[in-house]
Design an enzyme around this catalytic site. Structure first.
Site, PDB file in Angstrom:
ATOM      1  CB  ALA A 109      -0.960  -0.038   1.190  1.00 36.96           C
TER       2      ALA A 109
ATOM      3  CG  ASP B 198      -3.161  -3.717   1.454  1.00 36.68           C
ATOM      4  OD1 ASP B 198      -2.986  -4.736   2.142  1.00 36.68           O
ATOM      5  OD2 ASP B 198      -2.405  -3.377   0.534  1.00 36.68           O
TER       6      ASP B 198
ATOM      7  CG  ASN C 149      -2.742  -7.075   5.509  1.00 38.60           C
ATOM      8  OD1 ASN C 149      -2.170  -6.215   4.843  1.00 38.60           O
ATOM      9  ND2 ASN C 149      -2.096  -8.127   5.992  1.00 38.60           N
TER      10      ASN C 149
HETATM   11  O1  MRU Z   1      -1.143  -7.253  -3.080  1.00 41.90           O
HETATM   12  P1  MRU Z   1       0.011  -6.615  -2.364  1.00 41.90           P
HETATM   13  O2  MRU Z   1       1.262  -7.428  -2.421  1.00 41.90           O
HETATM   14  O3  MRU Z   1       0.217  -5.181  -2.791  1.00 41.90           O
HETATM   15  O4  MRU Z   1      -0.465  -6.597  -0.850  1.00 41.90           O
HETATM   16  C1  MRU Z   1       0.333  -6.056   0.145  1.00 41.90           C
HETATM   17  C2  MRU Z   1      -0.190  -6.295   1.502  1.00 41.90           C
HETATM   18  O5  MRU Z   1      -1.250  -6.819   1.722  1.00 41.90           O
HETATM   19  C3  MRU Z   1       0.614  -5.739   2.609  1.00 41.90           C
HETATM   20  O6  MRU Z   1       0.540  -6.538   3.748  1.00 41.90           O
HETATM   21  C4  MRU Z   1       0.036  -4.350   2.887  1.00 41.90           C
HETATM   22  O7  MRU Z   1       0.064  -3.565   1.734  1.00 41.90           O
HETATM   23  C5  MRU Z   1       0.766  -3.641   3.914  1.00 41.90           C
HETATM   24  S1  MRU Z   1       2.253  -3.064   3.207  1.00 41.90           S
HETATM   25  C6  MRU Z   1       3.115  -2.154   4.242  1.00 41.90           C
END
Ligand code: MRU
Length: 365
Positions: A55, A243, A253
């Site tokens: 995110a 997220d 998340n």
């Molecule tokens: O689909 P992604 O890889 O972008 O998902 C990321 C996540 O779910 C992380 O745990 C979330 O973004 C937190 S990142 C600091």
């Protein structure tokens, strides 16, 4: 953080070439590839294809995308079109819309001739701010780990569990969930991290790569192992990223986070979420009902990427040909299952009151 002894951020501005550089995360942890992002279409593709992901990193990338848009055509019409294009790339992580809105709001009052340089300065500011936010999250999370360590026999590691990759490559630097881990390790506290593989895209392998590069003891486990480990007293603390977190503290998340929270609740294992304030969506209360969940390509489920026997990176299909696959990419953990939120301003309850007490300036908007 460091890769083979060299410090990297997950994105950076090449001042000589005036272009954004990213680490193409599709190839990690097997290959470390750096690439420039040169056109507005490149920006959208980089986010959609998860060359950049996580995110906070998506938000920072989008800010640089707006800077390029302002350089190409600083008119309101063109900037709004760029906003639309970038905002459509991924629906769940709120940092994307947060960064795009911040950029648009900063540029609108300015004369067109000033917009490009102001937008680039703002993108740098957003990136730098993210680093500082995550450093502070780490400092607060470190105290949590320190408290648990104090209850254990000397030298016995604090055993943490994390899901997905909320590490430095999901942010500009430090990571959110991993920042307390890095800081605990650097402070000399013994820790061991259980890293969920996080199917379908196995972002846990990115976390394992990060932790390994920093010398942090960890084990990569199947997504289904966490509950068992908790039942047997093998997990002291869960920390995940997020997220999008609602104003009342529901946490969206990576898919599977909710099941870990349920298992933690059943086993009285503290379940914390590392939450930078740009990831709070103050417009949303009920996460399960209101947060749009990204549905991704079924090939992410039917196929797995890895290193083949001959050393090439390749894809293997794991399902019978033509099998229907579902791929919701995120889930929502209701606030009642979250022990606390680790923010840059301190740790609070996952509740409207808890968040508003730490962020009275943002909660009012
Ligand atoms: O689909 P992604 O890889 O972008 O998902 C990321 C996540 O779910 C992380 O745990 C979330 O973004 C937190 S990142 C600091």
């Amino acid at each position: 953080m460091k890769v083979n002894g060299t410090h990297y951020r997950s994105l950076w501005w090449d001042h000589d070439k005036s272009v954004l550089m990213i680490i193409d995360q599709r190839w990690l942890p097997h290959d470390f590839r750096i690439q420039p992002v040169e056109t507005l279409e490149d920006y959208a593709t980089a986010i959609v294809e998860m060359r950049v992901r996580g995110a906070p990193l998506i938000g920072a990338t989008a800010a640089y995308g707006m800077a390029l848009a302002a350089q190409l055509d600083p008119s309101d019409r063109a900037l709004e079109a760029a906003w639309q294009m970038l905002n459509a790339t991924r629906p769940t992580a709120i940092n994307l819309r947060w960064a795009l809105n911040r950029c648009l709001a900063a540029m609108r009052p300015l004369p067109e001739a000033e917009r490009a340089s102001a937008a680039l300065a703002l993108a740098h500011e957003i990136a730098d701010e993210d680093v500082e936010i995550n450093r502070q999250i780490g400092a607060h999370g470190l105290e949590l780990i320190r408290e648990i360590a104090a209850e254990k026999p000397a030298g016995e590691p604090v055993r943490l569990l994390t899901h997905c990759n909320a590490g430095w490559i999901a942010t500009v630097d430090w990571g959110t969930a991993t920042s307390p881990m890095y800081q605990a390790h650097d402070a000399g506290l013994p820790i061991h991290v259980w890293v969920d593989e996080t199917r379908p895209r196995n972002q846990g392998a990115l976390t394992a790569w990060e932790l390994g590069s920093h010398g942090i003891s960890h084990s990569y486990i199947t997504d289904n192992a966490g509950g068992h480990l908790m039942q047997h007293g093998q997990v002291d603390l869960v920390i995940t990223g997020t997220d999008r977190t609602t104003r009342r503290g529901d946490v969206c998340n990576k898919i599977g986070t909710y099941l870990k929270a349920l298992a933690a609740h059943d086993n009285r294992v503290p379940f914390y979420v590392a939450l930078p304030s740009p990831t709070i969506d103050w417009t949303v209360s009920d996460g399960v009902r209101e947060i749009p969940i990204e549905d991704r390509d079924s090939r992410e489920v039917s196929h797995v990427q890895g290193v083949l026997e001959n050393g090439d990176i390749g894809l293997a299909r794991v399902t019978p040909e033509g099998t229907d696959c579902g791929n919701p990419a995120f889930d929502v953990t209701p606030n009642r299952l979250v022990t606390g939120l680790i923010t840059e301003r301190g740790i609070c309850d996952a509740s409207e009151d808890g968040l508003a007490a730490l962020f009275p300036d943002l909660a009012k908007q």
